[in-house]
Design an enzyme around this catalytic site. Structure first.
Site, PDB file in Angstrom:
ATOM      1  N   TYR A  71       0.847  -1.194   0.000  1.00 16.37           N
ATOM      2  CA  TYR A  71       0.000   0.000   0.000  1.00 16.37           C
ATOM      3  C   TYR A  71       0.884   1.247   0.000  1.00 16.37           C
ATOM      4  O   TYR A  71       1.590   1.522   0.984  1.00 16.37           O
ATOM      5  CB  TYR A  71      -0.912   0.026   1.225  1.00 16.37           C
ATOM      6  CG  TYR A  71      -2.022  -1.001   1.241  1.00 16.37           C
ATOM      7  CD1 TYR A  71      -2.366  -1.724   0.109  1.00 16.37           C
ATOM      8  CD2 TYR A  71      -2.730  -1.252   2.407  1.00 16.37           C
ATOM      9  CE1 TYR A  71      -3.379  -2.664   0.134  1.00 16.37           C
ATOM     10  CE2 TYR A  71      -3.760  -2.193   2.442  1.00 16.37           C
ATOM     11  CZ  TYR A  71      -4.076  -2.891   1.306  1.00 16.37           C
ATOM     12  OH  TYR A  71      -5.084  -3.815   1.346  1.00 16.37           O
ATOM     13  N   PRO A 227     -16.690  -3.987   0.567  1.00 19.48           N
ATOM     14  CA  PRO A 227     -17.978  -4.335   1.183  1.00 19.48           C
ATOM     15  C   PRO A 227     -19.152  -3.561   0.617  1.00 19.48           C
ATOM     16  O   PRO A 227     -20.300  -3.935   0.860  1.00 19.48           O
ATOM     17  CB  PRO A 227     -17.762  -3.999   2.661  1.00 19.48           C
ATOM     18  CG  PRO A 227     -16.720  -2.924   2.649  1.00 19.48           C
ATOM     19  CD  PRO A 227     -15.798  -3.291   1.522  1.00 19.48           C
ATOM     20  N   GLY A 229     -19.048  -2.871  -2.770  1.00 17.42           N
ATOM     21  CA  GLY A 229     -18.984  -3.199  -4.188  1.00 17.42           C
ATOM     22  C   GLY A 229     -18.452  -2.058  -5.039  1.00 17.42           C
ATOM     23  O   GLY A 229     -17.918  -1.062  -4.539  1.00 17.42           O
TER      24      GLY A 229
END
Length: 314
Positions: A71, A227, A229
């Site tokens: 990240y 979560p 989408g």
């Protein structure tokens, strides 16, 4: 950086009420709403703001922190190392299976070979400043969305679990999780002692329902990424579903909060790690843990994720 040993079912180690209540992540008790740190990369130009946002997440009760060395090419892990304090009781979860590739077409590249997994764990330990990472997820490339393995990156799960188990035995990681795994892969991995699974899953995209139920039966935390989408083309956005917007209107909350609240209500082993770089959005995500869905709202939302011809199950 201590574990959650001094936390309780009701409060985190810092005394904050647990958003969404208490959940189990391996040997740790954590808040069911944690924080996914990937979005901290957006604050690369303002490190102070990134540290402040992470501190705010902890103040609000998020003591399950999800990260990865890839990240921001290490930036996110460095922010975590700077922000966390003794006594926070935060359970840091990282992942391996990919390495940073800042000059490539994507900011990460596959790193599936056993020696690469070991090197990635070492890199995470160094960048986080830890002697042990409480949980490390093995990011498989069996299923989408995202990277796929090719050539020498196509590695058998058993070979990967062997090195992950060795790292656990050496004390460098506390527990093993899996990410982007198939149902068959999870079944094969169970003897290794899996504590969590991270797969793409939401109210509007529930293809892994059988895997979620297996995790519930085995005491494995289900930690859905995306979560709400919509992160990739063809993946439906939860917040655009009419049933979700209708429920939000009746409950006086946002569609995003409805999507998160439904996940918490759907199964007791669900732990959420929504990410954001915005303090206001962070507060909204945390507040989703207090939203109660009435029977009518749950029925309409449950039906949204039901396949044609299939009855909702709870």
């Amino acid at each position: 950086m201590p574990s959650s040993a001094h936390a309780s079912a009701e409060y985190t180690a810092t005394g904050a009420p647990r958003p969404g209540g208490a959940g189990t992540l391996g040997a740790h008790t954590v808040s069911r709403i944690g924080y996914g740190a990937m979005q901290l990369e957006r604050l690369h130009a303002d490190r102070r703001a990134a540290v402040a946002l992470l501190r705010r997440a902890i103040e609000l009760g998020a003591d399950h922190l999800d990260t990865a060395r890839f990240y921001g090419d290490g930036f996110v892990n460095e922010v975590i190392r700077e922000a966390l304090r003794p006594g926070d009781g935060v359970v840091v979860v990282s992942k391996v299976g990919a390495d940073p590739d800042p000059d490539g077409p994507l900011p990460l590249r596959p790193a599936q070979r056993p020696e690469q997994l070991r090197a990635s764990v070492e890199d995470n330990l160094a960048s986080l400043g830890l002697e042990q990472i409480p949980v490390v997820n093995l990011r498989r490339l069996d299923t989408g969305p995202g990277l796929r393995a090719e050539g020498d990156q196509v590695v058998g799960l058993d070979d990967q679990l062997a090195v992950m188990t060795a790292l656990r035995d050496e004390g460098k990681i506390g527990a093993i999780g899996l990410s982007a795994v198939t149902l068959d892969g999870l079944r094969r991995a169970l003897p290794a002692g899996i504590v969590c699974v991270q797969n793409s899953y939401s109210l509007a995209s529930r293809g892994d329902e059988e895997m979620l139920r297996l995790c519930a039966a085995e005491g494995i935390a289900w930690v859905p990424f995306f979560p709400l989408g919509g992160a990739f083309p063809g993946v439906p956005k939860v917040t655009e579903q009419p049933a979700v917007t209708a429920a939000a209107g009746s409950l006086g909350c946002t569609p995003g909060q409805v999507g998160l609240a439904w996940l918490l209500h759907h199964a007791p082993n669900v732990l959420l790690i929504p990410g954001t770089a915005d303090p206001g959005h962070l507060a909204e995500n945390i507040a989703a843990g207090a939203i109660a869905l009435d029977e009518a709202a749950r029925a309409s939302l449950d039906a949204l994720g039901t396949r044609p011809g299939e009855a909702p199950r709870d």
